[in-house]
Design a protein around this motif. Structure first.
Motif, short mmCIF file in Angstrom:
data_model
loop_
_atom_site.label_atom_id
_atom_site.label_comp_id
_atom_site.label_asym_id
_atom_site.label_seq_id
_atom_site.Cartn_x
_atom_site.Cartn_y
_atom_site.Cartn_z
N ASN A 42 0.80 -1.22 0.00
CA ASN A 42 0.00 0.00 0.00
C ASN A 42 0.83 1.27 0.00
OD1 ASN A 42 -2.55 -1.20 -0.08
ND2 ASN A 42 -2.65 -1.42 2.14
N GLU A 43 2.14 1.14 0.19
CA GLU A 43 2.99 2.33 0.15
C GLU A 43 2.74 3.07 -1.16
OE1 GLU A 43 5.26 4.14 1.75
OE2 GLU A 43 5.47 2.99 3.61
N PHE A 44 2.72 4.39 -1.08
CA PHE A 44 2.42 5.20 -2.26
C PHE A 44 3.36 4.90 -3.42
CE2 PHE A 44 2.66 9.60 -4.31
CZ PHE A 44 1.59 9.35 -5.15
N ILE A 45 4.63 4.68 -3.13
CA ILE A 45 5.58 4.42 -4.22
C ILE A 45 5.25 3.10 -4.92
CG2 ILE A 45 7.35 3.21 -2.84
CD1 ILE A 45 9.43 4.83 -4.50
N THR A 46 4.76 2.10 -4.18
CA THR A 46 4.34 0.84 -4.80
C THR A 46 3.13 1.07 -5.68
OG1 THR A 46 5.05 -0.26 -2.74
CG2 THR A 46 3.86 -1.59 -4.34
N GLN A 47 2.22 1.93 -5.21
CA GLN A 47 1.02 2.23 -5.97
C GLN A 47 1.34 3.00 -7.26
OE1 GLN A 47 -2.20 1.22 -5.31
NE2 GLN A 47 -1.29 -0.06 -3.74
N VAL A 48 2.34 3.88 -7.20
CA VAL A 48 2.77 4.60 -8.40
C VAL A 48 3.36 3.61 -9.41
CG1 VAL A 48 4.39 6.30 -9.33
CG2 VAL A 48 3.17 6.78 -7.21
N PHE A 49 4.19 2.69 -8.92
CA PHE A 49 4.76 1.65 -9.78
C PHE A 49 3.64 0.82 -10.41
CE2 PHE A 49 6.25 -2.76 -10.28
CZ PHE A 49 7.29 -2.56 -11.18
N HIS A 50 2.66 0.44 -9.61
CA HIS A 50 1.50 -0.33 -10.10
C HIS A 50 0.83 0.41 -11.26
CE1 HIS A 50 -2.22 -2.92 -9.15
NE2 HIS A 50 -2.54 -2.16 -10.19
N LEU A 51 0.56 1.68 -11.05
CA LEU A 51 -0.11 2.49 -12.07
C LEU A 51 0.67 2.50 -13.38
CD1 LEU A 51 -2.25 4.64 -12.94
CD2 LEU A 51 -0.73 6.36 -11.97
N LEU A 52 1.97 2.74 -13.30
CA LEU A 52 2.80 2.84 -14.50
C LEU A 52 3.01 1.48 -15.16
CD1 LEU A 52 5.52 5.35 -13.20
CD2 LEU A 52 3.54 5.86 -14.66
N PHE A 53 3.20 0.45 -14.35
CA PHE A 53 3.50 -0.87 -14.91
C PHE A 53 2.28 -1.47 -15.60
CE2 PHE A 53 4.43 -5.36 -15.12
CZ PHE A 53 5.77 -5.38 -15.44
N ILE A 54 1.10 -1.32 -15.00
CA ILE A 54 -0.11 -1.84 -15.64
C ILE A 54 -0.45 -0.99 -16.86
CG2 ILE A 54 -2.58 -2.28 -15.36
CD1 ILE A 54 -0.63 -4.25 -13.95
N GLY A 55 -0.28 0.33 -16.73
CA GLY A 55 -0.49 1.21 -17.87
C GLY A 55 -1.93 1.22 -18.36
N GLY A 56 -2.07 1.41 -19.67
CA GLY A 56 -3.39 1.48 -20.28
C GLY A 56 -3.64 0.31 -21.21
N THR A 57 -4.77 0.35 -21.90
CA THR A 57 -5.17 -0.75 -22.77
C THR A 57 -4.16 -1.01 -23.88
OG1 THR A 57 -7.46 -0.10 -22.37
CG2 THR A 57 -7.08 -1.67 -24.14
N MET A 58 -3.55 0.06 -24.41
CA MET A 58 -2.62 -0.07 -25.54
C MET A 58 -1.17 -0.16 -25.07
SD MET A 58 -4.73 -0.17 -27.99
CE MET A 58 -3.69 0.00 -29.44
N HIS A 59 -0.96 -0.65 -23.86
CA HIS A 59 0.38 -0.76 -23.28
C HIS A 59 1.27 -1.67 -24.12
CE1 HIS A 59 2.73 -1.08 -19.23
NE2 HIS A 59 3.55 -1.11 -20.26
N GLN A 60 2.43 -1.17 -24.52
CA GLN A 60 3.45 -1.97 -25.17
C GLN A 60 4.49 -2.32 -24.11
OE1 GLN A 60 4.73 -0.11 -29.00
NE2 GLN A 60 3.10 1.36 -28.56
N ARG A 61 4.38 -3.50 -23.55
CA ARG A 61 5.19 -3.89 -22.40
C ARG A 61 6.68 -3.87 -22.70
NH1 ARG A 61 2.83 -3.91 -18.10
NH2 ARG A 61 1.28 -5.47 -18.68
N ASP A 62 7.46 -3.22 -21.83
CA ASP A 62 8.91 -3.25 -21.93
C ASP A 62 9.41 -4.65 -21.57
OD1 ASP A 62 8.62 -0.56 -22.40
OD2 ASP A 62 9.84 0.10 -20.70
N GLU A 63 10.61 -4.97 -22.00
CA GLU A 63 11.22 -6.25 -21.67
C GLU A 63 11.94 -6.20 -20.32
OE1 GLU A 63 11.31 -9.37 -23.32
OE2 GLU A 63 9.59 -8.44 -24.30
N HIS A 64 12.24 -4.99 -19.86
CA HIS A 64 12.97 -4.82 -18.62
C HIS A 64 12.20 -3.89 -17.67
CE1 HIS A 64 16.06 -6.27 -21.38
NE2 HIS A 64 16.76 -6.65 -20.32
N ALA A 65 12.45 -4.01 -16.37
CA ALA A 65 11.77 -3.20 -15.37
C ALA A 65 12.41 -1.82 -15.20
CB ALA A 65 11.79 -3.92 -14.02
#
Length: 266
Positions: A158-181
């Protein structure tokens, strides 16, 4: 605190004025490229100035007034002003916000979700709420039955920084997933720092975060994600992935929103 918006309190009068603040993490050339690649073109980050005095004991009043204000709906480009009645369809959580360095994410490597070079380890393909589950990190974030679901405790998740990562990593419907974190973590660090206010404690000399952070998202427990009754002017998209963060700086009197409405491709 999950149903805080259901409580009835006496409201104080606040006024909110949008600020022309540029968030360089998102507006730089590199930031824009990442946001577009991750399908987050609709991500809205807006800072407001407010009058009056923010008191933690009156946070309910403040958030109610803020979310139902015309300035809030106008600058998040909502279809209409959020009504008081709609507030009962939202869950509100006050997020812990204590992380001061990126060692917080060391578990991604130590627990085997990410290789030492940052490569995102893959998993059996699945799909949850319109999002492809194709990496172990995605599986950890979205799959409640994942073997990795409990690799960090709820407070850390629940830490805010984890939630920010969650938001960016899941992205949107047209997300082109990176190969690296790597770039997800870089963007998380930069945006997190840009959203928060810190100060050095006079007694200890240690850096402390003074911002208060709240997460507003649609209620989903016991409801069908496709149910139109779950839709609202704030969250008309896929409920599982819609969210709105409110970051409050009580001293400078800033209220900053980070808003993402996840829209289904179909």
């Amino acid at each position: 605190m999950a149903e805080l918006l259901n409580e009835t309190t006496h409201a104080n009068a606040f006024e909110f004025s949008p600020m022309n603040h540029v968030f360089s993490t998102l507006e730089s050339k590199e930031g824009k490229e990442r946001v577009h690649r991750w399908g987050l073109d609709g991500l809205k980050v807006q800072r407001f100035k407010f009058n009056g005095r923010f008191e933690p004991r009156s946070e309910i009043d403040f958030l109610k007034e803020f979310v139902t204000s015309s300035q809030f709906s106008q600058h998040l480009e909502l279809g209409s002003v959020v009504s008081l009645e709609e507030l009962s369809s939202f869950d509100l959580t006050k997020l812990p916000c204590s992380v001061l360095n990126m060692a917080h994410f060391d578990f991604l490597e130590t627990k085997g979700l990410v290789a030492p070079n940052g490569y995102l380890r893959k998993c059996m393909n699945d799909r949850i709420g319109g999002v492809d589950i194709d990496t172990l990190v995605t599986d950890w974030l979205l799959n409640e039955e994942s073997e990795y679901a409990g690799i960090i405790d709820e407070a850390s998740k629940n830490e805010f920084i984890t939630q920010v990562f969650h938001l960016l990593f899941i992205g949107g419907t047209m997300h082109q997933r990176d190969e690296h974190a790597t770039e997800y973590l870089e963007q998380t660090k930069s945006l997190y720092k840009e959203l928060l206010t810190v100060h050095k404690a006079s007694a200890s000399g240690k850096i402390e975060i003074t911002s208060k952070v709240y997460l507003i998202k649609p209620k989903t427990d016991g409801m069908n994600a496709s149910d139109d009754n779950m839709k609202s002017s704030l969250f008309p998209g896929v409920p599982e992935h819609c969210r709105c963060f409110v970051i409050i700086d009580p001293v400078k009197k800033y209220a900053t929103t980070v808003y993402s409405n996840f829209k289904s491709f179909w």
